[in-house]
Design a protein around this motif. Structure first.
Motif, PDB file in Angstrom:
ATOM      1  N   SER A 131      41.762  51.850  29.120  1.00 27.40           N
ATOM      2  CA  SER A 131      41.972  53.047  29.944  1.00 27.40           C
ATOM      3  C   SER A 131      40.842  54.050  29.747  1.00 27.40           C
ATOM      4  O   SER A 131      40.394  54.694  30.713  1.00 27.40           O
ATOM      5  CB  SER A 131      43.315  53.696  29.586  1.00 27.40           C
ATOM      6  N   ARG A 150      37.739  53.381  28.974  1.00 28.52           N
ATOM      7  CA  ARG A 150      36.531  52.876  29.630  1.00 28.52           C
ATOM      8  C   ARG A 150      36.633  53.056  31.153  1.00 28.52           C
ATOM      9  O   ARG A 150      35.638  53.354  31.830  1.00 28.52           O
ATOM     10  CB  ARG A 150      36.308  51.407  29.263  1.00 28.52           C
ATOM     11  N   VAL A 151      37.848  52.880  31.674  1.00 29.22           N
ATOM     12  CA  VAL A 151      38.051  53.119  33.114  1.00 29.22           C
ATOM     13  C   VAL A 151      37.779  54.586  33.436  1.00 29.22           C
ATOM     14  O   VAL A 151      37.115  54.919  34.441  1.00 29.22           O
ATOM     15  CB  VAL A 151      39.483  52.728  33.530  1.00 29.22           C
ATOM     16  N   LEU A 152      38.240  55.490  32.551  1.00 30.62           N
ATOM     17  CA  LEU A 152      38.017  56.918  32.754  1.00 30.62           C
ATOM     18  C   LEU A 152      36.524  57.246  32.710  1.00 30.62           C
ATOM     19  O   LEU A 152      36.028  58.067  33.502  1.00 30.62           O
ATOM     20  CB  LEU A 152      38.766  57.719  31.689  1.00 30.62           C
ATOM     21  N   ARG A 175      34.050  55.300  33.586  1.00 28.08           N
ATOM     22  CA  ARG A 175      33.447  54.875  34.863  1.00 28.08           C
ATOM     23  C   ARG A 175      33.761  55.886  35.978  1.00 28.08           C
ATOM     24  O   ARG A 175      32.912  56.183  36.827  1.00 28.08           O
ATOM     25  CB  ARG A 175      33.968  53.489  35.243  1.00 28.08           C
ATOM     26  N   TYR A 176      34.993  56.385  35.961  1.00 25.19           N
ATOM     27  CA  TYR A 176      35.397  57.377  36.973  1.00 25.19           C
ATOM     28  C   TYR A 176      34.554  58.650  36.845  1.00 25.19           C
ATOM     29  O   TYR A 176      34.101  59.229  37.844  1.00 25.19           O
ATOM     30  CB  TYR A 176      36.878  57.696  36.798  1.00 25.19           C
ATOM     31  N   GLN A 177      34.302  59.057  35.557  1.00 27.87           N
ATOM     32  CA  GLN A 177      33.515  60.271  35.327  1.00 27.87           C
ATOM     33  C   GLN A 177      32.077  60.089  35.799  1.00 27.87           C
ATOM     34  O   GLN A 177      31.453  61.022  36.329  1.00 27.87           O
ATOM     35  CB  GLN A 177      33.553  60.638  33.836  1.00 27.87           C
ATOM     36  N   THR A 234      31.121  58.223  38.297  1.00 22.63           N
ATOM     37  CA  THR A 234      31.168  58.332  39.767  1.00 22.63           C
ATOM     38  C   THR A 234      31.181  59.796  40.191  1.00 22.63           C
ATOM     39  O   THR A 234      30.469  60.198  41.129  1.00 22.63           O
ATOM     40  CB  THR A 234      32.416  57.613  40.308  1.00 22.63           C
ATOM     41  N   ASN A 235      31.994  60.585  39.479  1.00 19.29           N
ATOM     42  CA  ASN A 235      32.066  62.018  39.794  1.00 19.29           C
ATOM     43  C   ASN A 235      30.708  62.696  39.600  1.00 19.29           C
ATOM     44  O   ASN A 235      30.254  63.486  40.448  1.00 19.29           O
ATOM     45  CB  ASN A 235      33.096  62.705  38.899  1.00 19.29           C
ATOM     46  N   ARG A 277      26.982  62.701  32.574  1.00 23.43           N
ATOM     47  CA  ARG A 277      26.893  61.297  32.967  1.00 23.43           C
ATOM     48  C   ARG A 277      26.353  60.453  31.796  1.00 23.43           C
ATOM     49  O   ARG A 277      26.815  59.335  31.557  1.00 23.43           O
ATOM     50  CB  ARG A 277      25.994  61.140  34.194  1.00 23.43           C
ATOM     51  N   SER A 313      29.163  59.714  29.326  1.00 21.29           N
ATOM     52  CA  SER A 313      30.053  58.660  29.834  1.00 21.29           C
ATOM     53  C   SER A 313      29.381  57.286  29.734  1.00 21.29           C
ATOM     54  O   SER A 313      30.030  56.279  29.431  1.00 21.29           O
ATOM     55  CB  SER A 313      30.444  58.950  31.287  1.00 21.29           C
TER      56      SER A 313
END
Length: 688
Positions: A36, A38-40, A42-44, A46-47, A65, A68
């Motif tokens: 979870s 690591r998924v977060l 990746r989301y950060q 993208t943001n 970035r 992350s």
């Protein structure tokens, strides 16, 4: 009679003591392990991509970035982003810090150093820059610079237990154990609930031989943190030193239960299983180590290579181990443990010169750690350089006055140098430090036996037997001593027990044959000599002993064959002299006086100080009417045995035979005064 010694030089154990890290180093992994997180990350990313498109000169978005990306092990990408953050904000302290970490992970040490210096330049009053710079210097083996920067970090943040722990770890690396103990103690006072300083202090206390203090520290660390796998591993190592294998195994099991991928604990447990003879279970642990530790297949740091080297050494792949230790040294030149372990591996391959060079390097880098001197001393013993070995064991003991194995080994060296009292004193010191170790009693008994303290020897062998009733060697040596004090019944009982415990060993049969010969049970002695020879076909002492027994039973033909066998085995010159002498006796008893003379001549040539040969050859010469030659031999025999009545008797007879009545009667009178009954009858006949 020769004492059989069970001295076994103590090889340095391969188990690993772990000094635990405290606060995060540059090389401490920062990425999360759960999915979870690591998924977060990746989301950060993208943001931040979106925000950077909107505002491509905003340093903060590049920094976020980059952080992350670190969580996803995207180190090159992170370095680029931190560089962009610094480009748009040259005073971005945190960006330099994170970039230094990423550079360090990728092995870009010089770039990481530049960033760390920049951090200090930007914020000289903050401890973190000095703290991380110290860590980089420590990794490079520059301990003086590391200590200088940890000290500066402590000045700026004097209440940080992490700073004291890290400085103590470095002091340990630099061989400054007393200073390290002080810093671990300060760290524990600053944070009484902090388990790490107790564990690390325990490692040093153990290395210095303060075993009770080490045990207290490990117990405290475990009490504060029941999930502390490293502390269980270290306590397990200490239990092994205290000869408590069951407790050691329990601690290793607990460490592995808490951390199933803990390769050091697995390695230590595997070695313990090997020592106890459970090779199959040990192999399971070794396979698990290789499976769980990817660095054993692709090592990166000096520690990784050293650990893989240990694993290879445990599997007897010594060439492979040496290659890994060498790589560890290339990565970290002053790596004491790598030099020491590489030396041990070289010894296994009989490269004693290479091993000695490695031990000397280890001592050079850590001159106040006892194990280096102990291990080099053991090699000096193997090379029969006993004075050098003595100096090394002295140094090891000066560093640790409770170093039991060093006392044990030093006692062996002193015995070899004929300092018997010193050897007994050292064995006694070893007994005091470890009263449950049987070899201390056994070897002390052997030295007492050498000094003729037979009662003391019997007491020590008895103590050894009480500790290990199934140890046949002590039964055998006690039997030998009992023969020396003419306790033949006790001797035979002990030797019977030794044979029961060591039925495939030739020595106890030989010793029992010797005792039986003492009580003139030659027939039974012959059976034991023959059994010893069957078990060891080249056993020269048994051939010689059997030859003597055969002489007593007038089996001269077989005695002759046995003495010839001793000669054929090409033993020492003195033993050869005895064999030729007794072979001459056989020929004399068979009436072949000419061959007997030849045999005696060979015996004298090998050992000119052999009184019995002169005495026996003198008798043969007298029988051949060579009275002058006989008198010359008896003269030589009397030089060595001036109180032997028989020699005066026969010399007197030879002188009378040459019409030297005065000289002959003088010798006969001397023989009579010494208790020779036949002399009186000869005087009555020849000295009127």
């Amino acid at each position: 009679m020769k004492v059989l010694n069970i001295f076994l030089l103590s090889a340095l154990m391969h188990f690993v003591l772990i000094v635990e890290a405290s606060a995060q180093d540059l090389t401490t992994p920062k990425h999360p392990t759960d999915t979870s997180a690591r998924v977060l990350a990746r989301y950060q990313i993208t943001n931040e991509n979106f925000f950077i498109q909107l505002n491509p000169t905003n340093a903060d978005h590049y920094f976020k970035r980059g952080v992350s990306e670190l969580k996803l092990d995207l180190f090159k990408e992170a370095i680029w982003d931190f560089g962009q953050a610094i480009r748009f904000d040259t005073s971005f302290f945190e960006a330099y810090d994170e970039r230094a970490y990423a550079e360090d992970v990728l092995g870009q040490d010089s770039l990481a150093m530049k960033d760390l210096f920049k951090i200090i330049a930007l914020q000289p009053d903050k401890f973190i820059g000095y703290y991380n710079l110290a860590g980089a210097y420590r990794k490079a083996g520059k301990f003086d610079l590391a200590l200088k920067n940890y000290t500066k970090a402590i000045e700026l943040n004097p209440k940080s237990p992490d700073c004291y722990v890290k400085r103590a770890n470095t002091e340990k690396d630099a061989g400054k154990r007393k200073e390290a103990i002080q810093d671990y103690t300060v760290a524990s006072r600053l944070n009484p609930d902090y388990a790490v300083p107790y564990n690390n202090r325990g490692v040093i206390e153990s290395d210095m031989g303060n075993l009770a203090a080490a045990m207290a520290d490990y117990n405290k660390a475990i009490q504060l943190d029941p999930g502390y796998a490293n502390a269980y591993n270290n306590r397990g190592n200490l239990q092994r030193r205290l000869n408590k294998p069951k407790l050691a195994n329990a601690d290793y099991n607990k460490a592995i239960e808490l951390d199933p991928g803990y390769t050091n604990a697995l390695s230590n447990r595997a070695e313990l299983k090997e020592v106890s003879g459970n090779q199959a279970e040990a192999d399971k642990d070794y396979k698990e180590i290789i499976k769980l530790n990817p660095n054993l297949n692709s090592p990166k740091t000096a520690e990784d290579y050293c650990q893989r080297g240990l694993t290879k050494a445990d599997k007897q792949d010594y060439n492979g181990a040496i290659a890994d230790y060498t790589k560890a040294i290339e990565l970290h030149a002053p790596y004491y443990v790598a030099y020491l372990n590489r030396g041990l591996a070289k010894e296994k391959l009989n490269d004693n010169t290479g091993a000695l060079a490695d031990y000397q390097k280890a001592i050079h880098y850590s001159p106040d750690i006892k194990s280096g001197y102990f291990t080099r001393g053991a090699l000096y013993v193997k090379l029969e350089l006993l004075p050098l070995a003595l100096a090394d064991f002295n140094k090891a003991i000066s560093l640790d006055s409770k170093y039991e194995r060093a006392y044990f080994n030093r006692a062996f060296v002193k015995n070899g140098l004929k300092d018997y009292k010193g050897a007994i004193a050292d064995y006694s010191a070893a007994v005091k430090l470890n009263p449950a170790e049987k070899s201390n009693y056994h070897n002390r008994g052997a030295v007492k036996q050498e000094l003729g303290d037979y009662q003391g020897a019997i007491e020590d062998y008895s103590l050894c037997i009480s500790l290990s009733p199934s140890e046949g060697l002590s039964w055998m040596n006690r039997g030998l001593v009992r023969t020396a004090v003419k306790d033949y019944a006790g001797s035979l009982a002990d030797l019977n027990k030794a044979i029961e415990l060591m039925p495939d060993s030739a020595e106890p049969y030989y010793c029992r044959a010797q005792t039986k010969s003492q009580v003139q049970d030659f027939k039974s002695a012959l059976d034991d000599y023959s059994k010893a020879i069957a078990l060891r076909p080249g056993y020269s002492e048994a051939f010689y002993g059997r030859g003597i027994a055969e002489e007593y039973t007038t089996d001269f033909t077989n005695a002759e064959a046995d003495f010839n066998k001793v000669i054929a085995l090409n033993v020492s010159s003195f033993a050869l002299a005895d064999a030729w002498s007794d072979l001459g006796n056989c020929m004399t008893n068979q009436g072949d006086l000419k061959t007997a003379m030849e045999d005696y001549n060979k015996a004298v040539a090998l050992n000119p100080a052999h009184p019995n040969v002169y005495y026996n050859r003198g008798q043969v010469r007298a029988a051949l009417a060579d009275f002058k030659g006989a008198i010359a031999d008896f003269d030589m025999a009397i030089k060595f045995k001036p109180a032997d009545s028989k020699i005066y008797l026969f010399r007197g007879y030879a002188k009378v035979s040459l019409n030297d009545k005065d000289g002959g009667c003088s010798d006969l009178k001397k023989a009579s005064e010494l208790g020779e009954r036949e002399a009186a009858a000869m005087m009555k006949e020849n000295c009127k």
